[in-house]
Design a protein around this motif. Sequence first.
Motif, PDB file in Angstrom:
ATOM      1  N   ARG A   1      11.780  -2.248   4.580  1.00 15.57           N
ATOM      2  CA  ARG A   1      11.139  -0.826   5.077  1.00 15.57           C
ATOM      3  C   ARG A   1      12.300  -0.208   5.144  1.00 15.57           C
ATOM      4  O   ARG A   1      12.142   0.954   4.554  1.00 15.57           O
ATOM      5  N   GLU A   2      13.614  -0.423   5.112  1.00 13.42           N
ATOM      6  CA  GLU A   2      14.715   0.692   5.156  1.00 13.42           C
ATOM      7  C   GLU A   2      14.894   1.070   3.680  1.00 13.42           C
ATOM      8  O   GLU A   2      14.996   2.347   3.618  1.00 13.42           O
ATOM      9  N   LEU A   3      14.759   0.076   2.969  1.00  9.84           N
ATOM     10  CA  LEU A   3      14.892   0.637   1.454  1.00  9.84           C
ATOM     11  C   LEU A   3      13.810   1.706   1.045  1.00  9.84           C
ATOM     12  O   LEU A   3      13.972   2.622   0.446  1.00  9.84           O
TER      13      LEU A   3
ATOM     14  N   ALA B   1       5.047  -7.180   4.926  1.00  6.30           N
ATOM     15  CA  ALA B   1       4.846  -5.750   4.521  1.00  6.30           C
ATOM     16  C   ALA B   1       3.525  -5.200   4.306  1.00  6.30           C
ATOM     17  O   ALA B   1       3.163  -4.307   4.703  1.00  6.30           O
ATOM     18  N   ARG B   2       3.144  -6.250   3.573  1.00  6.74           N
ATOM     19  CA  ARG B   2       1.290  -5.932   3.343  1.00  6.74           C
ATOM     20  C   ARG B   2       0.551  -5.862   4.839  1.00  6.74           C
ATOM     21  O   ARG B   2       0.057  -4.821   4.926  1.00  6.74           O
TER      22      ARG B   2
ATOM     23  N   GLY C   1       1.295  -2.239   6.092  1.00  7.19           N
ATOM     24  CA  GLY C   1       0.744  -1.117   5.195  1.00  7.19           C
ATOM     25  C   GLY C   1       1.660  -0.535   4.676  1.00  7.19           C
ATOM     26  O   GLY C   1       1.420   0.518   3.844  1.00  7.19           O
ATOM     27  N   LEU C   2       2.784  -1.412   4.217  1.00 13.81           N
ATOM     28  CA  LEU C   2       3.729  -1.064   3.357  1.00 13.81           C
ATOM     29  C   LEU C   2       3.307  -1.235   1.707  1.00 13.81           C
ATOM     30  O   LEU C   2       2.719  -2.400   1.698  1.00 13.81           O
ATOM     31  N   PRO C   3       3.751  -0.618   0.991  1.00  9.73           N
ATOM     32  CA  PRO C   3       3.526  -0.943  -0.849  1.00  9.73           C
ATOM     33  C   PRO C   3       4.401  -1.908  -1.010  1.00  9.73           C
ATOM     34  O   PRO C   3       5.457  -2.525  -0.735  1.00  9.73           O
ATOM     35  N   GLN C   4       3.917  -2.577  -2.210  1.00  7.41           N
ATOM     36  CA  GLN C   4       4.474  -3.664  -2.788  1.00  7.41           C
ATOM     37  C   GLN C   4       5.548  -3.361  -3.851  1.00  7.41           C
ATOM     38  O   GLN C   4       5.424  -2.356  -4.355  1.00  7.41           O
ATOM     39  N   PRO C   5       6.599  -4.109  -4.129  1.00 15.47           N
ATOM     40  CA  PRO C   5       7.559  -3.841  -4.973  1.00 15.47           C
ATOM     41  C   PRO C   5       6.671  -4.219  -6.572  1.00 15.47           C
ATOM     42  O   PRO C   5       5.772  -4.716  -6.548  1.00 15.47           O
TER      43      PRO C   5
END
Length: 304
Positions: free
Chosen positions: A126-128, A157-158, A161-165
């Motif tokens: 999340r911090e990145l 992360a999914r 609601g965060l995007p994937q690498p």
Amino acid sequence: MSRQQRDALDAMLRTAPRAETPPTPQEQRDGFAAAMTRPAPQDVATRRTLLGGRPTLELEPAGASGRGRLLYLHGGGYVIGSPDTHAGLAGELARRAGLRAMSVDYRLAPEHAFPAAVDDGLAAYRELLAADTDPRNLVMAGDSAGAGLSIATLLAAREAGLPQPAAVVLFSPWVDLTLGGASIHSKDDADPIFTGADLRAYADLYVGAGDRAHPLASPLFADLAGLPPLLVQVGANEVLLDDAVRLAGRAAADDIEVTLDVGPGLPHVFQHHYDRLDEADAALDRAARFLTTHLGTERLAPAR
């Protein structure tokens, strides 16, 4: 590739002493650090920092790409290991891919049981992203428990609601803490490092009386839809062989791009033995190429 090198490595790994009484977690950590630590390559600069509130080792190869980033999670059964013990492996992968890497010192069991490691992985990820790292320029990698933790981090992360690498590399992933793979028994004699009892002891410390089939503890049982392309590398001579094979099958069933790379006659996380095992160097080259291809950087540093 050298059969002689493989045989010599197998013989060396089988000489590791086994304690008559179960060692404490701290004794295990000290012994692992003494036996397995490899420093970062000479042309990889290191710096202590923080990421997601946890101590982190930053590894920056000479001439690293300005935009690509690698988040690395070390192995050790969730009980042992650190960024220092894995500085060589993480640094060598970073060097070959030309990427700056961040290796996180996530909290270990039994002092910090499940899901502490997942919380730390998610906080780092999340911090990145919060620091304006474009997820298209971010990749992940991990070995053993750290490989399982990499998948668990992305599942968390999914859900957040965060995007994937852009891509993930997994070395000998441990993704089934119920120990349900047939190779836990069928590869017992072939594996020079672990037995099923060893893995059970780590699972006991990490999950305790909790649900070992929980998707964030055992990502094999998760819905993997939406995860990025995966490269799974594993040795044929390890009790965790079926973890890797079943994970690749599960990813394919969930419509994830996945490559399964099995090394005949090779042990757990054989990539750690780069520069002294031809198969390790070749595997790290393939892993680096996989990451750079999905980042679009296409830079691959040669082995020394």
